[in-house]
Write a protein that holds these residues in place. Structure first.
Motif, PDB file in Angstrom:
ATOM      1  N   ASN A 118      36.772 -40.567 -13.998  1.00 38.60           N
ATOM      2  CA  ASN A 118      36.611 -40.957 -12.601  1.00 38.60           C
ATOM      3  C   ASN A 118      37.899 -40.622 -11.848  1.00 38.60           C
ATOM      4  O   ASN A 118      38.958 -41.146 -12.165  1.00 38.60           O
ATOM      5  CB  ASN A 118      36.309 -42.453 -12.531  1.00 38.60           C
ATOM      6  CG  ASN A 118      36.148 -42.947 -11.099  1.00 38.60           C
ATOM      7  OD1 ASN A 118      36.158 -42.179 -10.151  1.00 38.60           O
ATOM      8  ND2 ASN A 118      35.996 -44.259 -10.956  1.00 38.60           N
ATOM      9  N   THR A 119      37.833 -39.757 -10.857  1.00 42.04           N
ATOM     10  CA  THR A 119      39.028 -39.397 -10.075  1.00 42.04           C
ATOM     11  C   THR A 119      38.972 -39.928  -8.653  1.00 42.04           C
ATOM     12  O   THR A 119      39.781 -39.554  -7.816  1.00 42.04           O
ATOM     13  CB  THR A 119      39.197 -37.869 -10.033  1.00 42.04           C
ATOM     14  OG1 THR A 119      38.021 -37.294  -9.431  1.00 42.04           O
ATOM     15  CG2 THR A 119      39.404 -37.291 -11.420  1.00 42.04           C
ATOM     16  N   THR A 120      38.001 -40.811  -8.363  1.00 44.63           N
ATOM     17  CA  THR A 120      37.893 -41.394  -7.027  1.00 44.63           C
ATOM     18  C   THR A 120      39.094 -42.287  -6.754  1.00 44.63           C
ATOM     19  O   THR A 120      39.481 -43.102  -7.584  1.00 44.63           O
ATOM     20  CB  THR A 120      36.601 -42.222  -6.894  1.00 44.63           C
ATOM     21  OG1 THR A 120      35.493 -41.411  -7.249  1.00 44.63           O
ATOM     22  CG2 THR A 120      36.437 -42.737  -5.472  1.00 44.63           C
ATOM     23  N   GLN A 130      37.606 -46.352 -15.786  1.00 42.71           N
ATOM     24  CA  GLN A 130      37.255 -45.368 -16.810  1.00 42.71           C
ATOM     25  C   GLN A 130      36.457 -45.989 -17.963  1.00 42.71           C
ATOM     26  O   GLN A 130      36.222 -45.326 -18.980  1.00 42.71           O
ATOM     27  CB  GLN A 130      38.532 -44.706 -17.379  1.00 42.71           C
ATOM     28  CG  GLN A 130      39.522 -44.208 -16.355  1.00 42.71           C
ATOM     29  CD  GLN A 130      38.938 -43.143 -15.431  1.00 42.71           C
ATOM     30  OE1 GLN A 130      37.918 -42.519 -15.740  1.00 42.71           O
ATOM     31  NE2 GLN A 130      39.573 -42.953 -14.279  1.00 42.71           N
ATOM     32  N   HIS A 166      33.674 -43.943 -18.929  1.00 45.31           N
ATOM     33  CA  HIS A 166      33.978 -42.511 -18.987  1.00 45.31           C
ATOM     34  C   HIS A 166      34.799 -42.159 -20.219  1.00 45.31           C
ATOM     35  O   HIS A 166      34.688 -41.054 -20.748  1.00 45.31           O
ATOM     36  CB  HIS A 166      34.734 -42.084 -17.725  1.00 45.31           C
ATOM     37  CG  HIS A 166      33.977 -42.301 -16.463  1.00 45.31           C
ATOM     38  ND1 HIS A 166      33.065 -41.397 -15.973  1.00 45.31           N
ATOM     39  CD2 HIS A 166      33.977 -43.358 -15.591  1.00 45.31           C
ATOM     40  CE1 HIS A 166      32.533 -41.857 -14.853  1.00 45.31           C
ATOM     41  NE2 HIS A 166      33.067 -43.050 -14.596  1.00 45.31           N
ATOM     42  N   GLY A 197      41.929 -42.310  -9.177  1.00 50.69           N
ATOM     43  CA  GLY A 197      42.608 -41.024  -9.177  1.00 50.69           C
ATOM     44  C   GLY A 197      43.643 -41.012  -8.065  1.00 50.69           C
ATOM     45  O   GLY A 197      43.333 -41.307  -6.910  1.00 50.69           O
ATOM     46  N   SER A 217      37.299 -34.174 -12.069  1.00 53.03           N
ATOM     47  CA  SER A 217      36.397 -35.154 -12.673  1.00 53.03           C
ATOM     48  C   SER A 217      35.322 -34.463 -13.496  1.00 53.03           C
ATOM     49  O   SER A 217      34.959 -34.901 -14.598  1.00 53.03           O
ATOM     50  CB  SER A 217      35.752 -36.012 -11.585  1.00 53.03           C
ATOM     51  OG  SER A 217      34.811 -36.908 -12.133  1.00 53.03           O
ATOM     52  N   ASP A 218      34.832 -33.341 -12.980  1.00 52.23           N
ATOM     53  CA  ASP A 218      33.767 -32.590 -13.643  1.00 52.23           C
ATOM     54  C   ASP A 218      34.228 -32.088 -15.019  1.00 52.23           C
ATOM     55  O   ASP A 218      33.510 -32.214 -16.014  1.00 52.23           O
ATOM     56  CB  ASP A 218      33.367 -31.421 -12.746  1.00 52.23           C
ATOM     57  CG  ASP A 218      32.068 -30.776 -13.171  1.00 52.23           C
ATOM     58  OD1 ASP A 218      31.417 -31.297 -14.094  1.00 52.23           O
ATOM     59  OD2 ASP A 218      31.699 -29.733 -12.586  1.00 52.23           O
ATOM     60  N   SER A 264      39.531 -32.545  -6.488  1.00 51.98           N
ATOM     61  CA  SER A 264      39.466 -33.833  -7.169  1.00 51.98           C
ATOM     62  C   SER A 264      38.145 -33.980  -7.923  1.00 51.98           C
ATOM     63  O   SER A 264      38.113 -34.431  -9.080  1.00 51.98           O
ATOM     64  CB  SER A 264      39.632 -34.962  -6.145  1.00 51.98           C
ATOM     65  OG  SER A 264      39.646 -36.219  -6.780  1.00 51.98           O
ATOM     66  N   ARG A 265      37.043 -33.593  -7.280  1.00 50.09           N
ATOM     67  CA  ARG A 265      35.733 -33.683  -7.933  1.00 50.09           C
ATOM     68  C   ARG A 265      35.623 -32.687  -9.095  1.00 50.09           C
ATOM     69  O   ARG A 265      34.990 -32.970 -10.118  1.00 50.09           O
ATOM     70  CB  ARG A 265      34.639 -33.426  -6.905  1.00 50.09           C
ATOM     71  CG  ARG A 265      34.459 -34.588  -5.920  1.00 50.09           C
ATOM     72  CD  ARG A 265      33.481 -34.240  -4.821  1.00 50.09           C
ATOM     73  NE  ARG A 265      33.207 -35.399  -3.977  1.00 50.09           N
ATOM     74  CZ  ARG A 265      32.543 -35.338  -2.816  1.00 50.09           C
ATOM     75  NH1 ARG A 265      32.102 -34.166  -2.373  1.00 50.09           N
ATOM     76  NH2 ARG A 265      32.339 -36.429  -2.110  1.00 50.09           N
ATOM     77  N   ILE A 276      45.463 -39.787 -13.395  1.00 48.06           N
ATOM     78  CA  ILE A 276      44.239 -40.591 -13.440  1.00 48.06           C
ATOM     79  C   ILE A 276      44.550 -41.915 -14.125  1.00 48.06           C
ATOM     80  O   ILE A 276      45.109 -41.945 -15.231  1.00 48.06           O
ATOM     81  CB  ILE A 276      43.139 -39.832 -14.207  1.00 48.06           C
ATOM     82  CG1 ILE A 276      42.917 -38.460 -13.544  1.00 48.06           C
ATOM     83  CG2 ILE A 276      41.852 -40.635 -14.241  1.00 48.06           C
ATOM     84  CD1 ILE A 276      42.093 -37.510 -14.374  1.00 48.06           C
TER      85      ILE A 276
END
Length: 524
Positions: free
Chosen positions: A390-392, A511, A514, A396, A384-385, A380-381, A506
């Motif tokens: 934002n995938t929290t 967002q 982002h 996400g 996001s990278d 998941s992180r 997502i």
């Protein structure tokens, strides 16, 4: 034990066995693999049972030899994959469990000798196919033939995309043709029925049955003269049975709905792209306007020295990108292993109302970022990278793994929910009201697929072939906040092998910093 008691016992055990089976075994190659593995144990147990049960030896010996011959032909040196990865073999595997193995139960007479066989059956009781599975496997076979323009003659001879297996019987081909009538595909049904007429001597399907089905297909097409000619043939071959007239006459008077030209155009493009993706082995993707684009290395913000290999496929919206080697082999295997015992039949619809549909044939599992396996959060992180989003959770969604087996597919659809709801706040389900719609999709391929299984975008004239460990990413909404109609996409039927993917959706809230809005109302 008295014979009457034995028969009653076997009947009760059989009923319990059927009641506790999973639904839609045919939809998952993982469940078919377990079924194929278990069948060999059942065959060995049956061998022991036959040696103990001399009174019914003739019937049981015949059934045993039937399965043994098929097993040796399909398995080779116990190569289980040759069964569940070949659609013809998978179809016959399901058929055996809904016909031949049920016959074995009918002739069981001594519980002491039957114990080993019963125990072998119990080891795979959750995966025993039912009548819905055999119907689903016929539909999958028909779908593969229609999508990939497979030669029915080759299928009858046991050939699928160059892979040889046992031939289909005339009866199996006839039953597949009837599925074409059930789903409103008279042209496909007629193509199969023409081959049925010229197949097998002595025939396994009567001429009356064949012409009866052909009359229904012609009537469905609106070709009433040929329908009537076919009815005459039925009467000529079976003048004492007029049941066919009761079935056909309503079709002759029904008003046929006007065809949906837009849907037909999308379906035609979808199937054409599926064929390209299955048989064009020179590239992992194809798009009409991708020649001028080039790949690049994107620096990771989280992991020192990590570079993502990103290849844009479409410039502008929806920004379809291919990310090579997003996972490694061990990570892909771990995701599949974590999902095998969690998967259940995929549904379509909304979060408020979902249902099983032939529009999507496969099985799914949901893996939470907070699960004991740290890999899920790490992926998941990483998403996001590479995306900058934002995938929290809950922005996400959980990671969804999908397994597609024999003919498994997902017809053209959108990932966003915009068209499914009246966008009044009080009408929205809680997840959309709180977190917004799915603005982006991140899909990871967990294995290579031998043939078929491409991801296609009919409105973009684009296909991507599953490449193990790679991922594709696109936006479902433009930067202006408008949904992008070009994100209509589909998962093509799996022709040979199996397909595993993992999806991360997502949502829009969270967002704001982002993915900022465009400077113009119609900005991409």
């Amino acid at each position: 034990m008295k014979p009457g008691c034995v028969w009653l016992y076997c009947a009760l055990v059989m009923n319990l066995w059927i009641e506790k089976t999973l639904e839609d075994v045919f939809a998952s190659s993982s469940h078919l693999r377990i079924l194929a593995s278990g069948e060999e144990n059942i065959r060995l147990a049956l061998r022991h049972y036959i040696s103990e049960e001399k009174r019914r030896l003739e019937t049981l010996e015949s059934l045993y030899e039937e399965v043994k011959t098929v097993n040796e032909s399909e398995f080779g040196e116990l190569e289980i994959r040759s069964v569940y990865e070949n659609p013809l073999n998978a179809f016959r595997l399901i058929r055996r469990f809904t016909t031949t193995w049920k016959e074995v139960w009918k002739f069981a007479s001594d519980l002491a000798a039957f114990r080993d066989f019963e125990s072998a059956m119990d080891t795979i009781h959750d995966f025993i196919p039912n009548d819905d599975d055999i119907e689903g496997s016929k539909l999958s076979l028909l779908r593969l033939q229609m999508t990939y323009n497979l030669s029915i003659k080759d299928l009858l001879e046991g050939q699928v995309a160059g892979r040889q297996s046992l031939p289909l019987s005339q009866r199996e081909a006839f039953e597949t043709a009837l599925i074409g009538l059930d789903i409103g595909e008279p042209d496909a049904a007629l193509e199969w029925l023409e081959k049925v007429r010229s197949h097998d001597v002595p025939p396994l399907v009567s001429s009356a049955e064949t012409f009866d089905a052909m009359a229904a297909a012609y009537a469905m097409k609106g070709d009433y003269l040929k329908a009537i000619d076919s009815i005459r043939e039925v009467i000529a071959h079976d003048s004492n049975n007029l049941d066919h007239l009761r079935r056909i006459l309503p079709l002759l008077t029904d008003k046929r709905p006007k065809p949906d030209s837009e849907r037909e155009r999308v379906q035609s493009t979808y199937r054409s792209l599926c064929r390209q993706g299955a048989f064009d082995t020179n590239s992992s993707y194809w798009a009409q306007d991708s020649e001028h684009l080039s790949c690049y290395l994107q620096r990771s913000k989280l992991t020192p020295f990590l570079r993502f290999k990103v290849e844009p496929i479409i410039s502008g919206s929806p920004g379809v990108r291919l990310i090579h080697d997003f996972l490694n082999d061990k990570e892909s295997l771990r995701l599949k292993s974590s999902s095998v015992h969690l998967i259940s039949r995929a549904k379509v619809g909304t979060t408020l109302e979902s249902y099983v549909s032939n529009m999507r044939v496969g099985k799914i599992a949901w893996l939470d970022d907070q699960s004991p396996d740290p890999l899920i959060l790490r992926i998941s992180r990483r998403i996001s990278d590479v995306t900058g989003l934002n995938t929290t959770h809950p922005t996400g969604e959980k990671l969804q793994t999908s397994n597609y087996g024999m003919g498994g597919h997902y017809e053209p659809h959108y990932d966003h929910d915009h068209n499914r709801y009246n966008y009044r706040k009080d009408k929205l389900p809680p997840d959309i009201a709180s977190n917004g719609d799915r603005i982006a999709t991140f899909m990871i391929y967990l294995n290579d697929v031998e043939a078929g299984g491409a991801t296609v975008f009919p409105r973009l004239n684009l296909w991507t072939r599953p490449v193990k460990n790679a991922a594709i990413f696109w936006y479902n909404y433009k930067q202006s906040g408008d949904l992008d109609p070009d994100t209509l996409h589909a998962g093509c039927p799996v022709l040979l092998g199996e397909k595993w993917v993992a999806n991360k959706w997502i949502r829009e809230y969270g967002q704001e910093f982002h993915r900022r809005c465009g400077l113009t109302q119609d900005g991409s």
